[in-house]
Design a protein around this motif. Structure first.
Motif, PDB file in Angstrom:
ATOM      1  N   GLN A 121       0.822  -1.218   0.000  1.00  0.00           N
ATOM      2  CA  GLN A 121       0.000   0.000   0.000  1.00  0.00           C
ATOM      3  C   GLN A 121       0.853   1.262   0.000  1.00  0.00           C
ATOM      4  N   SER A 122       2.011   1.242   0.635  1.00  0.00           N
ATOM      5  CA  SER A 122       2.853   2.446   0.686  1.00  0.00           C
ATOM      6  C   SER A 122       3.263   2.873  -0.721  1.00  0.00           C
ATOM      7  N   PHE A 123       3.481   1.910  -1.618  1.00  0.00           N
ATOM      8  CA  PHE A 123       3.798   2.232  -3.011  1.00  0.00           C
ATOM      9  C   PHE A 123       2.617   2.953  -3.661  1.00  0.00           C
ATOM     10  N   VAL A 124       1.408   2.467  -3.396  1.00  0.00           N
ATOM     11  CA  VAL A 124       0.206   3.096  -3.942  1.00  0.00           C
ATOM     12  C   VAL A 124       0.079   4.520  -3.416  1.00  0.00           C
ATOM     13  N   ARG A 125       0.255   4.700  -2.118  1.00  0.00           N
ATOM     14  CA  ARG A 125       0.159   6.034  -1.519  1.00  0.00           C
ATOM     15  C   ARG A 125       1.152   7.003  -2.168  1.00  0.00           C
ATOM     16  N   GLU A 126       2.367   6.528  -2.359  1.00  0.00           N
ATOM     17  CA  GLU A 126       3.393   7.397  -2.931  1.00  0.00           C
ATOM     18  C   GLU A 126       3.051   7.778  -4.369  1.00  0.00           C
ATOM     19  N   MET A 127       2.550   6.817  -5.143  1.00  0.00           N
ATOM     20  CA  MET A 127       2.187   7.123  -6.525  1.00  0.00           C
ATOM     21  C   MET A 127       0.997   8.074  -6.587  1.00  0.00           C
ATOM     22  N   LEU A 128       0.027   7.895  -5.712  1.00  0.00           N
ATOM     23  CA  LEU A 128      -1.125   8.805  -5.705  1.00  0.00           C
ATOM     24  C   LEU A 128      -0.720  10.199  -5.240  1.00  0.00           C
ATOM     25  N   ALA A 129       0.265  10.289  -4.359  1.00  0.00           N
ATOM     26  CA  ALA A 129       0.772  11.601  -3.950  1.00  0.00           C
ATOM     27  C   ALA A 129       1.430  12.306  -5.137  1.00  0.00           C
ATOM     28  N   ILE A 130       2.153  11.556  -5.953  1.00  0.00           N
ATOM     29  CA  ILE A 130       2.732  12.130  -7.173  1.00  0.00           C
ATOM     30  C   ILE A 130       1.620  12.597  -8.106  1.00  0.00           C
ATOM     31  N   HIS A 131       0.593  11.757  -8.243  1.00  0.00           N
ATOM     32  CA  HIS A 131      -0.525  12.085  -9.126  1.00  0.00           C
ATOM     33  C   HIS A 131      -1.235  13.361  -8.674  1.00  0.00           C
ATOM     34  N   ARG A 132      -1.327  13.593  -7.380  1.00  0.00           N
ATOM     35  CA  ARG A 132      -1.990  14.801  -6.885  1.00  0.00           C
ATOM     36  C   ARG A 132      -1.286  16.057  -7.361  1.00  0.00           C
ATOM     37  N   VAL A 133       0.023  16.007  -7.458  1.00  0.00           N
ATOM     38  CA  VAL A 133       0.800  17.169  -7.886  1.00  0.00           C
ATOM     39  C   VAL A 133       0.724  17.337  -9.401  1.00  0.00           C
ATOM     40  N   ARG A 134       0.865  16.217 -10.101  1.00  0.00           N
ATOM     41  CA  ARG A 134       0.786  16.239 -11.564  1.00  0.00           C
ATOM     42  C   ARG A 134       0.238  14.896 -12.018  1.00  0.00           C
ATOM     43  N   PRO A 135      -0.957  14.884 -12.630  1.00  0.00           N
ATOM     44  CA  PRO A 135      -1.601  13.612 -12.969  1.00  0.00           C
ATOM     45  C   PRO A 135      -0.693  12.679 -13.758  1.00  0.00           C
ATOM     46  N   VAL A 136      -0.625  11.444 -13.277  1.00  0.00           N
ATOM     47  CA  VAL A 136       0.141  10.403 -13.952  1.00  0.00           C
ATOM     48  C   VAL A 136      -0.631   9.892 -15.160  1.00  0.00           C
TER      49      VAL A 136
END
Length: 399
Positions: free
Chosen positions: A344-359
């Motif tokens: 889950q920590s990987f998911v959280r980190e990727m979604l945090a990136i997405h919040r700044v700039r959509p993946v």
């Protein structure tokens, strides 16, 4: 769900067993409507549709397609993405490595993918800015490939599919993109392998020339078509199992001009240390239906196993010096599944990136293992669990 800024969130209907169109349609009445009611009772709900080859053929009948379009409109739902990975049966019987068949060496995979694109062009809502995406196998299962001639055959079929998508766009005005999904033990397994394949085979000069031949496009237009119509489906469970780093994934893909057409939000099992209790408990996850590839990180780097039994057989005793990550999709709202952790920590980190700039513009939750997940890790009915996953994603995204 439309999250704003051109980003749409859904879950994949492949979690509901269904091979015929009648079964898929019944699952909408039984499950999808219930999930929508829990999350957006007064709004529109985006759908991630999974169609087997059989269901796709049955849906292509004009009367059947018209009924489904009418149902979507009445139910305030819209389809924007299709899972075109599993061609045949996906639940209730042995799937394992057969899930990749037919692969991109086989013209049947091309025919099936062309049909899915045609159906999606018919199902997309009227919004001209909303593109459609179809996720697909990562080329082929790595062990099945025979050599360069097999790679060349996959490339030819992928480029022919791009030509079909170019013609479809001219005819309908709808842009559909194919998203290859890297997965452990497959031809495209890691981000490095994806970048290498795209740069060498799918975005390179030979691919541009072949696309010009197939479509009649000029050089610049053919080059653009390859980037617009071919990209990745980034499954976060798969990437975490491979010990990828979220920020580095996005940096590498962006630098190479490879679009993430779809991001599948999923989590896998993690054993930070291989203690005896965890290894014994892990045996309960060895189901006969799906492959559960394992990647081990130890003193000698990464070691890969094609399935859980092979990994267990290769480690006769516990070891605190090794970490395992297992391709077994688990609920994304759980960070602990004692005696395991999740990725889950990987998911959280990727979604945090997405919040700044959509993946990616398309986000799809894909926990398809409810039917084989040990009961104590389930929290309620399937529609309640799915709604909880989607709500968890919205919270992580600050929506």
């Amino acid at each position: 769900m439309n999250l704003g800024g051109g980003v749409h969130l859904t879950y994949c209907s492949n979690i509901h067993p269904a091979e015929s169109w009648a079964e898929v349609r019944a699952n909408f009445d039984r499950y999808v409507v219930a999930v929508r009611a829990r999350l957006v009772p007064d709004g529109e709900f985006g759908v991630g549709l999974r169609l087997s080859a059989r269901a796709a053929a049955e849906l292509s009948e004009p009367a059947v397609l018209a009924e489904f379009r009418d149902f979507l409109e009445r139910s305030r739902m819209y389809v924007f993405t299709i899972n075109g990975f599993p061609y045949g049966t996906f639940h209730g019987t042995r799937v394992k490595e057969a899930v990749y068949q037919p692969d991109w060496r086989d013209p049947e995979r091309l025919r099936y993918s062309n049909l899915l694109a045609e159906l999606l062009a018919e199902l997309l809502p009227a919004d001209p800015d909303l593109e459609g995406t179809v996720s697909t196998v990562p080329g082929a299962y790595k062990a099945a490939l025979g050599g360069p001639q097999d790679v060349a055959l996959m490339v030819e079929h992928l480029l022919r599919h791009v030509a079909h998508l170019v013609a479809l766009r001219v005819r309908t005005g709808r842009r559909i993109a194919l998203a290859l999904e890297p997965e452990p033990d497959c031809f495209i397994e890691t981000i490095d392998e994806a970048v290498s394949f795209f740069e060498r085979e799918l975005h390179g000069p030979a691919a541009v020339r072949r696309t010009m031949e197939l479509t009649g496009l000029e050089h610049a237009a053919a080059e653009l078509a390859l980037h617009e119509h071919l990209g990745l489906c980034l499954d976060l469970c798969h990437a975490a199992v491979e010990f990828e780093q979220p920020a580095e994934c996005i940096r590498r893909l962006g630098r190479s001009g490879i679009r993430v057409h779809k991001m599948q939000i999923s989590a896998g099992l993690c054993l930070p240390a291989l203690d005896a209790d965890a290894l014994e408990a892990l045996k309960r996850f060895d189901d006969p239906v799906y492959l559960h590839q394992v990647v081990q990180r130890g003193p000698d780097g990464l070691t890969r196993f094609s399935d859980l039994p092979a990994a267990l057989a290769a480690l006769p005793q516990a070891s605190a010096e090794r970490e395992w990550r297992v391709h077994f999709h688990v609920p994304i709202f759980l960070d602990r599944l004692a005696p395991f952790a999740s990725t889950q920590s990987f998911v959280r980190e990727m979604l945090a990136i997405h919040r700044v700039r959509p993946v990616s513009a398309h986000l799809e939750v894909e926990t398809y293992t409810w039917g084989v997940l040990p009961e104590r890790f389930r929290c309620g009915t399937v529609d309640a669990d799915v709604a909880r996953e989607l709500a968890w994603v919205r919270t992580e995204l600050g929506v």
